[in-house]
Design a protein around this motif. Structure first.
Motif, PDB file in Angstrom:
ATOM      1  N   UNK A  38      56.172  13.413  32.579  1.00  0.00           N
ATOM      2  CA  UNK A  38      56.939  12.182  32.269  1.00  0.00           C
ATOM      3  C   UNK A  38      56.374  11.457  31.038  1.00  0.00           C
ATOM      4  N   UNK A  39      55.303  11.152  30.645  1.00  0.00           N
ATOM      5  CA  UNK A  39      54.926  10.482  29.457  1.00  0.00           C
ATOM      6  C   UNK A  39      55.378  11.092  28.069  1.00  0.00           C
ATOM      7  N   UNK A  40      55.406  12.613  28.213  1.00  0.00           N
ATOM      8  CA  UNK A  40      56.162  13.275  26.946  1.00  0.00           C
ATOM      9  C   UNK A  40      57.387  13.311  26.808  1.00  0.00           C
ATOM     10  N   UNK A  41      58.121  12.918  27.921  1.00  0.00           N
ATOM     11  CA  UNK A  41      59.449  13.026  27.985  1.00  0.00           C
ATOM     12  C   UNK A  41      59.853  11.733  27.521  1.00  0.00           C
ATOM     13  N   UNK A  42      59.415  10.680  27.975  1.00  0.00           N
ATOM     14  CA  UNK A  42      59.736   9.082  27.533  1.00  0.00           C
ATOM     15  C   UNK A  42      59.241   8.949  26.077  1.00  0.00           C
ATOM     16  N   UNK A  43      58.049   9.429  25.673  1.00  0.00           N
ATOM     17  CA  UNK A  43      57.781   9.307  24.224  1.00  0.00           C
ATOM     18  C   UNK A  43      58.748   9.962  23.190  1.00  0.00           C
ATOM     19  N   UNK A  44      59.360  10.783  23.791  1.00  0.00           N
ATOM     20  CA  UNK A  44      60.606  11.600  22.944  1.00  0.00           C
ATOM     21  C   UNK A  44      61.643  10.749  22.759  1.00  0.00           C
ATOM     22  N   UNK A  67      64.084  -4.770  19.939  1.00  0.00           N
ATOM     23  CA  UNK A  67      65.619  -4.672  20.056  1.00  0.00           C
ATOM     24  C   UNK A  67      66.158  -3.451  20.739  1.00  0.00           C
ATOM     25  N   UNK A  68      65.456  -2.647  21.003  1.00  0.00           N
ATOM     26  CA  UNK A  68      65.743  -1.386  21.818  1.00  0.00           C
ATOM     27  C   UNK A  68      65.712  -1.320  23.310  1.00  0.00           C
ATOM     28  N   UNK A  69      66.133  -0.631  24.068  1.00  0.00           N
ATOM     29  CA  UNK A  69      66.035  -0.389  25.721  1.00  0.00           C
ATOM     30  C   UNK A  69      66.767   0.602  26.153  1.00  0.00           C
ATOM     31  N   UNK A  70      65.954   1.525  27.072  1.00  0.00           N
ATOM     32  CA  UNK A  70      66.898   2.615  27.663  1.00  0.00           C
ATOM     33  C   UNK A  70      67.836   1.889  28.702  1.00  0.00           C
ATOM     34  N   UNK A  71      68.946   2.574  29.266  1.00  0.00           N
ATOM     35  CA  UNK A  71      69.735   2.038  30.224  1.00  0.00           C
ATOM     36  C   UNK A  71      69.216   2.687  31.593  1.00  0.00           C
ATOM     37  N   UNK A  72      69.291   2.117  32.588  1.00  0.00           N
ATOM     38  CA  UNK A  72      68.734   2.392  33.831  1.00  0.00           C
ATOM     39  C   UNK A  72      69.419   3.779  34.072  1.00  0.00           C
ATOM     40  N   UNK A  73      70.729   4.304  33.748  1.00  0.00           N
ATOM     41  CA  UNK A  73      71.222   5.572  33.863  1.00  0.00           C
ATOM     42  C   UNK A  73      70.773   6.730  33.138  1.00  0.00           C
ATOM     43  N   UNK A  76      66.963   7.012  34.804  1.00  0.00           N
ATOM     44  CA  UNK A  76      67.477   7.954  36.190  1.00  0.00           C
ATOM     45  C   UNK A  76      67.478   9.350  35.689  1.00  0.00           C
ATOM     46  N   UNK A  77      68.234   9.687  34.653  1.00  0.00           N
ATOM     47  CA  UNK A  77      68.825  10.939  34.355  1.00  0.00           C
ATOM     48  C   UNK A  77      67.593  11.680  34.202  1.00  0.00           C
ATOM     49  N   UNK A  78      66.658  11.273  33.143  1.00  0.00           N
ATOM     50  CA  UNK A  78      65.525  11.964  32.636  1.00  0.00           C
ATOM     51  C   UNK A  78      64.572  12.108  33.962  1.00  0.00           C
ATOM     52  N   UNK A  82      63.948  15.895  36.009  1.00  0.00           N
ATOM     53  CA  UNK A  82      62.566  16.423  36.095  1.00  0.00           C
ATOM     54  C   UNK A  82      62.087  16.512  37.457  1.00  0.00           C
ATOM     55  N   UNK A  83      63.018  16.167  38.612  1.00  0.00           N
ATOM     56  CA  UNK A  83      62.781  16.387  39.898  1.00  0.00           C
ATOM     57  C   UNK A  83      62.135  15.176  40.717  1.00  0.00           C
ATOM     58  N   UNK A  84      62.162  14.028  40.186  1.00  0.00           N
ATOM     59  CA  UNK A  84      61.671  12.691  40.682  1.00  0.00           C
ATOM     60  C   UNK A  84      63.005  11.864  41.251  1.00  0.00           C
ATOM     61  N   UNK A  85      62.302  11.119  42.123  1.00  0.00           N
ATOM     62  CA  UNK A  85      63.206   9.933  42.795  1.00  0.00           C
ATOM     63  C   UNK A  85      62.832   8.725  41.855  1.00  0.00           C
ATOM     64  N   UNK A  86      63.651   7.800  41.623  1.00  0.00           N
ATOM     65  CA  UNK A  86      63.581   6.643  40.606  1.00  0.00           C
ATOM     66  C   UNK A  86      63.854   5.186  41.542  1.00  0.00           C
TER      67      UNK A  86
END
Length: 91
Positions: A38-44, A67-73, A76-78, A82-86
């Motif tokens: 999970x750490x690696x996926x988000x660091x990318x 000024x940046x942000x990931x959408x909830x979509x 959730x997709x990431x 990977x097989x997790x619930x959010x």
């Protein structure tokens, strides 16, 4: 004049805005290998500055770049891919 500029720069850095963070619950994370993945996926992600994963409390805390942000979509997709619930109600 130099003292005034120096004082102003110290005050400006003292009152700098904290980076925006978001904490997301991750169900299904059971081991340190999960947390590393999970750490690696988000660091990318270019929007993310820092990732903190708590295996014990089952959450990931994202610190975003200015000024940046990931959408909830996207989050959730990431995680779902990977097989997790959010859960977005973590504090």
């Amino acid at each position: 004049m130099k003292a005034l500029i120096f004082t102003f720069s110290i005050l400006a850095s003292t009152f700098a805005f904290a980076a925006e963070t978001e904490t997301v619950g991750v169900n299904g994370m059971v081991c340190s290998f999960c947390a590393q993945g999970i750490t690696k996926k988000f660091q990318e992600q270019p929007e993310v500055d820092k990732v903190d994963v708590s295996l014990e409390k089952k959450f990931v805390k994202l610190t975003y770049k200015d000024g940046k942000k990931l959408s909830h979509e996207k989050i959730s997709s990431l995680l779902k891919d990977a097989g997790y619930e959010v859960s977005f109600d973590k504090k």
